[in-house]
Enzyme design. Structure first.
Site, PDB file in Angstrom:
ATOM      1  N   ASP A 379       0.836  -1.145  -0.080  1.00 15.98           N
ATOM      2  CA  ASP A 379      -0.042   0.068   0.012  1.00 15.98           C
ATOM      3  C   ASP A 379       0.885   1.210  -0.001  1.00 15.98           C
ATOM      4  O   ASP A 379       1.869   1.190   0.089  1.00 15.98           O
ATOM      5  CB  ASP A 379      -1.010  -0.019   1.240  1.00 15.98           C
ATOM      6  CG  ASP A 379      -1.706   1.257   1.346  1.00 15.98           C
ATOM      7  OD1 ASP A 379      -1.899   2.083   2.302  1.00 15.98           O
ATOM      8  OD2 ASP A 379      -2.502   1.716   0.449  1.00 15.98           O
ATOM      9  N   ASP A 381      -0.057   5.237   0.919  1.00 13.44           N
ATOM     10  CA  ASP A 381      -0.316   6.125   2.023  1.00 13.44           C
ATOM     11  C   ASP A 381      -0.619   5.594   3.383  1.00 13.44           C
ATOM     12  O   ASP A 381      -1.428   4.580   3.415  1.00 13.44           O
ATOM     13  CB  ASP A 381      -1.500   6.957   1.612  1.00 13.44           C
ATOM     14  CG  ASP A 381      -1.592   7.705   0.394  1.00 13.44           C
ATOM     15  OD1 ASP A 381      -2.540   8.038  -0.310  1.00 13.44           O
ATOM     16  OD2 ASP A 381      -0.276   8.243   0.008  1.00 13.44           O
TER      17      ASP A 381
END
Length: 563
Positions: A379, A381
């Site tokens: 991922d 952020d």
């Protein structure tokens, strides 16, 4: 001279890039002769960059002759700076009158330099210039200056130094042009800041490169890239050559700092060049090279201490040492494509960087473990960078501490790294696709500083109400990676800071790791636990997640790493 009383030395280095490289062995010997002294290098800005990180140098003073040290007032200012350092000895490798004048005005008691340019009276210890008939190489010319100070032996080959970070940044630049860490790289240096007389014909450089590329591909079948280097103002020259080359070519003319030029030249497996500074940089890094000589004296300025191939056309007017040819440039036009190609062929076959060195090309040491075949989906952020809401500009990107080093461990061990990120801000109109591209470009550059390259970046641009099949926890981005990168999901991990990342791992049969670096990590863990979807591992940060992956992957049979 009582050497033990010499505690502070200033060394005035040469002004030109090639001369500074050829002076490097003498600079190193200053440290040998005065092992306990502080050695300050006084040089112009470009040479300060060239010799940064040199082990012989304690500190560097920049001689800014186009700025604060310009004119008589500037020279007096510089002399004042030197006076405050209270140097005991000045060694002047630079031959100009002003070098002796400034050291004299600075009140330095011992001033060593060649008795040239009418400066003998300004030197406490003028050294006789070797007779012209001696035909001393420039490396030896600088080396011999130290003989009155106890210097002895034969001059070694010059050395230069680049950092792993600089190596990694160049690897990233080349990767953007489609040139990977295992590709052969041919460097071309077709220009010359000294003058056009030193330039071989650009169309002939292009033809030689095309022939060498064909030779290499015929011998090894390997991928070949070309990097063209040069100074500012030589961009059209580089582009004109690139347009004629029949393989992936990146034009770096006027686009690199001195440090970047060094790292780029060091990356090359073959370097084709005129007699210029980058030629000596290539020689210092032991890069196989072919050098075309025309108006300059090959006996005094050829690559030193390496097995270089020199190509020249003997004519009665060479060496003339002129910047511009007043007649027909016969010393260069007489050098044929066949001659230079034959010289380049003597370096074939070129050596592909071995696996143990590819990590060094990417700025990292080889890993003692192997994660070959392992893929880690990341991922963005809250996992790689601080999650501050909708990230709209590369200026707002802040990579979390330790992320680069953690990913470097995976990359060194052979794992593939793929970013999968929901970016509904595109669908909401908060930023544009160009903004997102710029953000991911910066992310790649920041990670490259730790020797990390990403194998893929996939994003979902849709609004949550669009009900697309790519927004996590849907598996659309993973399926694209499966099709495009042939990922083995039985040897895959998903790392993220939200519940949807762990859900995605469950969807595709990968190991799911929740990191607590996002704004709602505790809430995500509670939610997953309540739904009986506990992650395979919970880590404080990405570094701890990598620790777990390494332990898990190395203890599991390679046939089944998903258990």
């Amino acid at each position: 001279m009582r050497k033990e009383e010499i505690r502070r030395i200033v060394v005035r280095g040469p002004n030109w890039l090639g001369d500074a490289v050829m002076c490097e062995p003498a600079l190193s010997q200053v440290r040998t002769l005065f092992p306990h002294a502080e050695i300050t290098l006084l040089v112009k800005p470009a040479i300060a960059d060239l010799l940064a990180h040199h082990p012989a140098v304690t500190r560097t003073l920049v001689y800014d002759d186009r700025g604060r040290h310009a004119g008589l007032t500037g020279k007096w200012t510089l002399a004042g700076v030197l006076r405050r350092h209270r140097f005991h000895l000045a060694i002047l490798f630079q031959n100009a009158f002003e070098a002796a004048l400034i050291s004299f005005l600075a009140g330095i008691p011992r001033r060593f330099g060649y008795a040239t340019d009418g400066r003998s009276l300004l030197l406490s210890d003028p050294v006789l210039v070797p007779p012209r008939r001696a035909q001393r190489h420039q490396v030896e010319y600088y080396w011999d200056l130290l003989k009155p100070l106890g210097g002895q032996g034969q001059a070694p080959a010059p050395r230069l130094f680049v950092t792993p970070e600089e190596t990694a940044l160049i690897a990233a630049r080349l990767a953007e042009a489609g040139i990977g860490a295992s590709d052969l790289v041919i460097g071309v240096n077709p220009g010359s800041t000294y003058g056009h007389a030193k330039r071989w014909l650009p169309e002939r450089y292009a033809e030689v490169v095309n022939r060498v590329v064909k030779d290499v591909q015929g011998q090894t079948g390997g991928r070949v890239g070309v990097a063209i280097v040069g100074a500012k103002g030589e961009e059209p020259l580089g582009k004109g050559i690139a347009d004629q080359i029949k393989t992936r070519t990146v034009v770096c003319s006027g686009q690199t700092t001195v440090r970047e030029l060094m790292a780029l030249v060091k990356r090359c497996q073959l370097f084709l060049t005129n007699d210029t500074g980058p030629m000596h940089v290539a020689a210092a890094f032991k890069v196989p090279l072919v050098a075309v000589f025309g108006p300059t004296d090959w006996q005094t300025t050829s690559p030193f201490g390496v097995e270089a191939q020199l190509v020249r056309q003997p004519v009665s007017c060479a060496p003339c040492l002129l910047r511009e040819c007043p007649i027909d440039h016969r010393c260069m036009t007489g050098v044929t494509v066949e001659q230079v190609h034959a010289a380049a062929s003597r370096h074939l076959p070129l050596a592909v960087p071995p696996p143990a060195e590819r990590a060094l090309i990417l700025g990292a040491a080889p890993s003692p473990i192997s994660l070959a075949g392992v893929t880690v989906f990341l991922d963005r952020d809250g996992t790689l960078n601080i999650d501050s809401g909708y990230l709209k500009s590369p200026d707002d990107l802040t990579v979390l501490p330790g992320v680069g080093a953690a990913l470097a461990r995976l990359k060194q061990a052979g794992a593939r790294l793929i970013v999968v990120t929901n970016q509904s801000g595109l669908g909401r109109g908060y930023f544009t696709s160009k903004d997102l591209e710029a953000i991911h470009h910066k992310l790649r550059l920041v990670l490259a500083e730790d020797g990390v390259t990403l194998d893929g970046v996939y994003f979902c641009p849709h609004h949550p109400d669009d009900r697309c099949n790519c927004r996590k926890p849907a598996r659309g981005m993973i399926d694209r990676a499966l099709a495009e990168l042939q990922v083995d999901l039985t040897r895959a991990y998903v790392i993220g800071d939200s519940a949807r990342d762990v859900e995605l791992a469950r969807q595709v049969g990968a190991q799911g790791i929740l990191v607590m670096t996002g704004p709602s990590g505790a809430e995500a863990l509670a939610d997953l636990t309540a739904r009986d979807l506990s992650p395979d591992h919970v880590a404080e940060d990405l570094s701890r997640a990598v620790d777990w992956i390494v332990a898990h992957a190395t203890r599991m049979p390679t046939a089944d790493l998903s258990q």
